[in-house]
Design a protein around this motif. Structure first.
Motif, mmCIF file in Angstrom:
data_model
loop_
_atom_site.group_PDB
_atom_site.id
_atom_site.type_symbol
_atom_site.label_atom_id
_atom_site.label_comp_id
_atom_site.label_asym_id
_atom_site.label_seq_id
_atom_site.Cartn_x
_atom_site.Cartn_y
_atom_site.Cartn_z
ATOM 1 N N ILE A 20 10.392 -3.044 9.318
ATOM 2 C CA ILE A 20 10.905 -1.600 8.860
ATOM 3 C C ILE A 20 9.689 -0.777 8.599
ATOM 4 C CG2 ILE A 20 12.225 -0.273 7.185
ATOM 5 C CD1 ILE A 20 13.973 -2.658 6.831
ATOM 6 N N CYS A 21 8.859 -1.420 7.730
ATOM 7 C CA CYS A 21 7.584 -0.141 7.558
ATOM 8 C C CYS A 21 6.552 -0.506 8.517
ATOM 9 C CB CYS A 21 7.078 -0.807 6.104
ATOM 10 S SG CYS A 21 6.180 0.388 5.418
ATOM 11 N N ARG A 22 6.806 -0.344 9.665
ATOM 12 C CA ARG A 22 5.757 -0.553 10.816
ATOM 13 C C ARG A 22 4.455 0.492 10.539
ATOM 14 N NH1 ARG A 22 10.273 -0.175 15.458
ATOM 15 N NH2 ARG A 22 10.228 2.167 14.545
ATOM 16 N N ASN A 39 0.852 -1.226 -0.096
ATOM 17 C CA ASN A 39 -0.037 0.045 0.000
ATOM 18 C C ASN A 39 0.870 1.173 -0.218
ATOM 19 O OD1 ASN A 39 -1.375 1.977 2.413
ATOM 20 N ND2 ASN A 39 -2.429 1.546 0.384
ATOM 21 N N ARG A 40 1.491 1.309 1.045
ATOM 22 C CA ARG A 40 2.723 2.519 0.967
ATOM 23 C C ARG A 40 3.439 2.510 -0.437
ATOM 24 N NH1 ARG A 40 4.229 2.037 7.487
ATOM 25 N NH2 ARG A 40 2.208 3.167 8.334
ATOM 26 N N ALA A 41 4.215 1.551 -0.455
ATOM 27 C CA ALA A 41 5.158 1.846 -1.623
ATOM 28 C C ALA A 41 4.715 1.922 -2.948
ATOM 29 C CB ALA A 41 6.325 0.611 -1.581
ATOM 30 N N PRO A 96 7.525 4.235 10.878
ATOM 31 C CA PRO A 96 8.287 3.245 9.830
ATOM 32 C C PRO A 96 9.730 3.765 9.809
ATOM 33 C CG PRO A 96 6.523 4.804 8.771
ATOM 34 C CD PRO A 96 6.383 4.764 10.384
ATOM 35 N N ARG A 97 10.529 2.977 9.564
ATOM 36 C CA ARG A 97 11.852 3.284 9.444
ATOM 37 C C ARG A 97 12.297 3.372 8.085
ATOM 38 N NH1 ARG A 97 13.780 -1.754 13.186
ATOM 39 N NH2 ARG A 97 13.339 -1.029 15.293
ATOM 40 N N HIS A 98 12.054 4.510 7.327
ATOM 41 C CA HIS A 98 12.302 4.750 6.156
ATOM 42 C C HIS A 98 13.937 4.785 5.825
ATOM 43 C CE1 HIS A 98 8.185 6.107 6.027
ATOM 44 N NE2 HIS A 98 8.358 7.188 7.151
HETATM 45 S S1 SF4 Z 1 9.370 2.174 5.528
HETATM 46 FE FE1 SF4 Z 1 8.868 4.098 4.515
HETATM 47 S S2 SF4 Z 1 10.084 4.034 2.622
HETATM 48 FE FE2 SF4 Z 1 9.733 2.041 3.325
HETATM 49 S S3 SF4 Z 1 8.089 1.185 2.144
HETATM 50 FE FE3 SF4 Z 1 7.452 1.923 4.549
HETATM 51 S S4 SF4 Z 1 6.824 4.069 3.986
HETATM 52 FE FE4 SF4 Z 1 7.895 3.362 2.116
#
Ligand code: SF4
Length: 221
Positions: free
Chosen positions: A190-192, A145-147, A196-198
């Protein structure tokens, strides 16, 4: 929509940073199936307390099919869910009676097995048989969803059949295992959901969510 670069970023990241568990280093359908069964609604650390001793005791389907239910029950008890024994007995019986003691190798047949959910059936197809099916759980959905902007209007997006079909088309045929496992690991580590740890994310340079967050940002201009 992903392109080959997105896929390669994930595969490269997984080769270096992916988490290692016993069920990730085997393609034996029986061993993968047992892990998929145990991981349903159960945390990885809890499964790690049971899985190694379970497969040492029952290394093949044949051994499991002859298991003493009392002994089986005490091993499964550590997973912390009361219905595991009847579920496992039902699963074993169905594999024995309908598939001659062999784990079936089609999604349709796995989907029909009692005690095995849709996600688990897909994970067996991908992890054991190398088929390019998405393994969509809440963590991998969050990354998709985010990416890349994949979206579902359903309350439980990871069960949305239309979304699952769209994402199936994005799984690379040459390494569906690493692709799915990378998404799961990035989503959980990472993408919590919160914070999130971008800066640690391999998708940061291509991430829609991050790009939109920085559009118009005075610091970035
Ligand atoms: S951690 Fe940040 S950069 Fe990585 S997919 Fe999630 S929102 Fe995107």
């Amino acid at each position: 929509m992903l392109d080959r670069t997105d896929q390669e970023v994930l595969l490269t990241w997984y080769a270096e940073h992916g988490r290692s568990y016993p069920w990730r280093v085997t393609k034996d359908p029986y061993l993968v199936l047992i892990a998929a069964f145990m991981l349903q609604r159960t945390g990885v650390s809890q499964v790690m307390n049971v899985y190694p001793s379970f497969i040492a005791r029952y290394p093949k389907f044949d051994a499991l099919s002859r298991a003493d239910p009392t002994e089986l029950s005490s091993l499964l008890h550590a997973l912390g869910r009361l219905n595991r024994l009847p579920q496992m007995l039902g699963l074993v019986k169905a594999i024995e009676s309908e598939h001659g003691g062999t784990v079936p190798d089609t999604l349709e047949a796995l989907d029909r097995l009692p005690g095995l959910g849709q996600y688990s059936a897909r994970s067996v197809m991908c992890m054991a048989f190398g088929r390019p099916y998405i393994m969509l759980d809440p963590n991998s959905y969050r990354v998709a969803n985010r990416a890349w902007g994949f979206l579902s209007a359903k309350a439980r997006p990871h069960t949305d059949r239309s979304l699952i079909t769209s994402l199936d088309a994005e799984v690379p045929e040459d390494d569906p295992r690493s692709f799915n496992l990378a998404l799961l690991d990035i989503g959980s580590q990472i993408c919590r959901q919160r914070k999130p740890r971008h800066d640690e994310c391999p998708l940061a340079k291509r991430c829609k969510y991050l790009k939109e967050a920085h559009d118009g940002c005075a610091v970035c201009e």
